[in-house]
Design an enzyme around this catalytic site. Structure first.
Site, PDB file in Angstrom:
ATOM      1  N   HIS A 260     -10.450   7.133   1.778  1.00  0.00           N
ATOM      2  CA  HIS A 260      -9.079   7.007   1.259  1.00  0.00           C
ATOM      3  C   HIS A 260      -9.046   5.943   0.171  1.00  0.00           C
ATOM      4  CE1 HIS A 260      -9.375   3.726   4.172  1.00  0.00           C
ATOM      5  NE2 HIS A 260      -8.460   3.108   3.437  1.00  0.00           N
TER       6      HIS A 260
ATOM      7  N   HIS B  86     -17.259   3.149   0.854  1.00  0.00           N
ATOM      8  CA  HIS B  86     -16.866   1.887   1.507  1.00  0.00           C
ATOM      9  C   HIS B  86     -17.249   1.895   2.990  1.00  0.00           C
ATOM     10  CE1 HIS B  86     -14.028  -1.273   2.979  1.00  0.00           C
ATOM     11  NE2 HIS B  86     -14.398  -1.823   1.837  1.00  0.00           N
TER      12      HIS B  86
ATOM     13  N   ASP C 264       0.797  -1.250   0.000  1.00  0.00           N
ATOM     14  CA  ASP C 264       0.000   0.000   0.000  1.00  0.00           C
ATOM     15  C   ASP C 264       0.819   1.286   0.000  1.00  0.00           C
ATOM     16  OD1 ASP C 264      -1.941  -1.944   0.233  1.00  0.00           O
ATOM     17  OD2 ASP C 264      -2.828  -1.191   2.074  1.00  0.00           O
TER      18      ASP C 264
ATOM     19  N   HIS D 265     -10.608   0.904  -2.663  1.00  0.00           N
ATOM     20  CA  HIS D 265     -11.978   0.883  -2.149  1.00  0.00           C
ATOM     21  C   HIS D 265     -12.962   1.523  -3.117  1.00  0.00           C
ATOM     22  CE1 HIS D 265     -10.412  -0.369   1.682  1.00  0.00           C
ATOM     23  NE2 HIS D 265      -9.804   0.765   1.935  1.00  0.00           N
TER      24      HIS D 265
ATOM     25  N   ASP E 287      -4.510  -0.696  -1.814  1.00  0.00           N
ATOM     26  CA  ASP E 287      -5.804  -0.541  -1.161  1.00  0.00           C
ATOM     27  C   ASP E 287      -6.719   0.120  -2.197  1.00  0.00           C
ATOM     28  OD1 ASP E 287      -6.878  -1.092   1.446  1.00  0.00           O
ATOM     29  OD2 ASP E 287      -6.929   1.061   1.910  1.00  0.00           O
TER      30      ASP E 287
ATOM     31  N   LYS F  95      -7.042  -4.808  -3.080  1.00  0.00           N
ATOM     32  CA  LYS F  95      -7.809  -5.356  -1.956  1.00  0.00           C
ATOM     33  C   LYS F  95      -8.713  -4.287  -1.389  1.00  0.00           C
ATOM     34  CE  LYS F  95      -4.041  -4.345   1.215  1.00  0.00           C
ATOM     35  NZ  LYS F  95      -4.757  -3.302   1.980  1.00  0.00           N
TER      36      LYS F  95
ATOM     37  N   CYS G 143      -1.952  -2.785   7.607  1.00  0.00           N
ATOM     38  CA  CYS G 143      -1.889  -3.704   6.482  1.00  0.00           C
ATOM     39  C   CYS G 143      -0.609  -4.538   6.443  1.00  0.00           C
ATOM     40  CB  CYS G 143      -2.129  -2.944   5.179  1.00  0.00           C
ATOM     41  SG  CYS G 143      -3.845  -2.358   5.082  1.00  0.00           S
TER      42      CYS G 143
HETATM   43  C1  VGL Z   1      -4.616   0.689   5.731  1.00  0.00           C
HETATM   44  C2  VGL Z   1      -6.163   1.618   7.140  1.00  0.00           C
HETATM   45  C3  VGL Z   1      -7.129   1.515   6.159  1.00  0.00           C
HETATM   46  C4  VGL Z   1      -3.197   0.256   5.528  1.00  0.00           C
HETATM   47  C5  VGL Z   1      -5.566   0.570   4.748  1.00  0.00           C
HETATM   48  O1  VGL Z   1      -2.752   0.178   4.361  1.00  0.00           O
HETATM   49  O2  VGL Z   1      -2.514   0.000   6.539  1.00  0.00           O
HETATM   50  N1  VGL Z   1      -4.920   1.204   6.916  1.00  0.00           N
HETATM   51  N2  VGL Z   1      -6.824   0.994   4.971  1.00  0.00           N
HETATM   52 ZN    ZN Z   2      -8.245   1.082   3.400  1.00  0.00          ZN
END
Ligand code: VGL
Ligand code: ZN
Length: 202
Positions: A85, A56, A12, A52, A50, A110, A155
């Site tokens: 985000h 979401h 990410d 979404h 990430d 994801k 993550c």
């Molecule tokens: C993440 C919070 C929400 C991450 C992703 O990549 O750690 N954290 N979505």
């Molecule tokens: Zn996220």
């Protein structure tokens, strides 16, 4: 070059998780160049993203009256509520512009299920729905992973814990990862990773 049984997974490293982004992780942009260099050591590089849909269920904006970073209970368990985000197709969901993507054999997206978050690159937050990454790695004979990226305590940690549970040898490069650290989450996840046999390396 490391043995072909090893893969690097960069988690990410997206604009929204870097300074100026919607869910900025302090120093998130500072790991881009060393990770770019580390890619040259691995025959297999995977990037996760990430990704979404708008609206979401992990977004605080989808829960009127709830604040960002609050925890709610969803059908699959507790869920932290995040600022909007990494919405599919937006600039914030793009990789950091300095991140090398050419070496990646796989870009795994994801968090696409509108109702279920997915911190881990292996299973959604219901802890049951697989992303397919375990099979992809197994088919290629990969048995050891190096993980780094954003965020260490979400993550990266969830991916590392799942990988260890699946029987892979896992190293997390903490020096090439950055944490959100919400209510002691970093200390808790470091303990959990160490207990699961994840090697915490600089
Ligand atoms: C993440 C919070 C929400 C991450 C992703 O990549 O750690 N954290 N979505
Ligand atoms: Zn996220």
């Amino acid at each position: 070059m490391r043995p072909a049984s090893e893969a690097l997974i960069v988690i990410d490293l997206q604009a929204d998780f870097c300074p100026g982004g919607a869910l900025a992780v302090a120093g998130g942009d500072g790991i881009v160049l060393p990770l770019n260099a580390l890619m040259d050591e691995f025959a297999t590089v995977v990037l996760t993203q990430d990704w979404h849909p708008a609206g979401h269920r992990s977004f605080a904006s989808s829960h009127p009256g709830q604040a960002v970073f609050a925890t709610v209970t969803l059908p699959y368990g507790p869920q932290t509520l995040w600022p909007d985000h990494c919405v599919q197709g937006t600039a914030g969901a793009a990789f950091h512009p300095g991140l090398r993507t050419d070496p990646a054999a796989l870009i795994l997206r994801k968090g696409m299920n509108p109702g279920v978050d997915s911190y881990s690159a292996f299973f959604e937050n219901d802890r049951r729905t697989p992303t397919g990454l375990a099979g992809w790695l197994a088919d290629r004979g990969i048995t050891a992973l190096t993980l780094a990226g954003l965020a260490t305590d979400f993550c990266v940690a969830f991916s590392a814990l799942d990988a260890a549970r699946l029987g892979l040898a896992v190293t997390v490069r903490e020096g090439l990862s950055r944490a959100i650290d919400l209510d002691g989450s970093l200390a808790a996840r470091r303990r959990a990773m160490a207990a699961a046999g994840v090697v915490l390396a600089p």
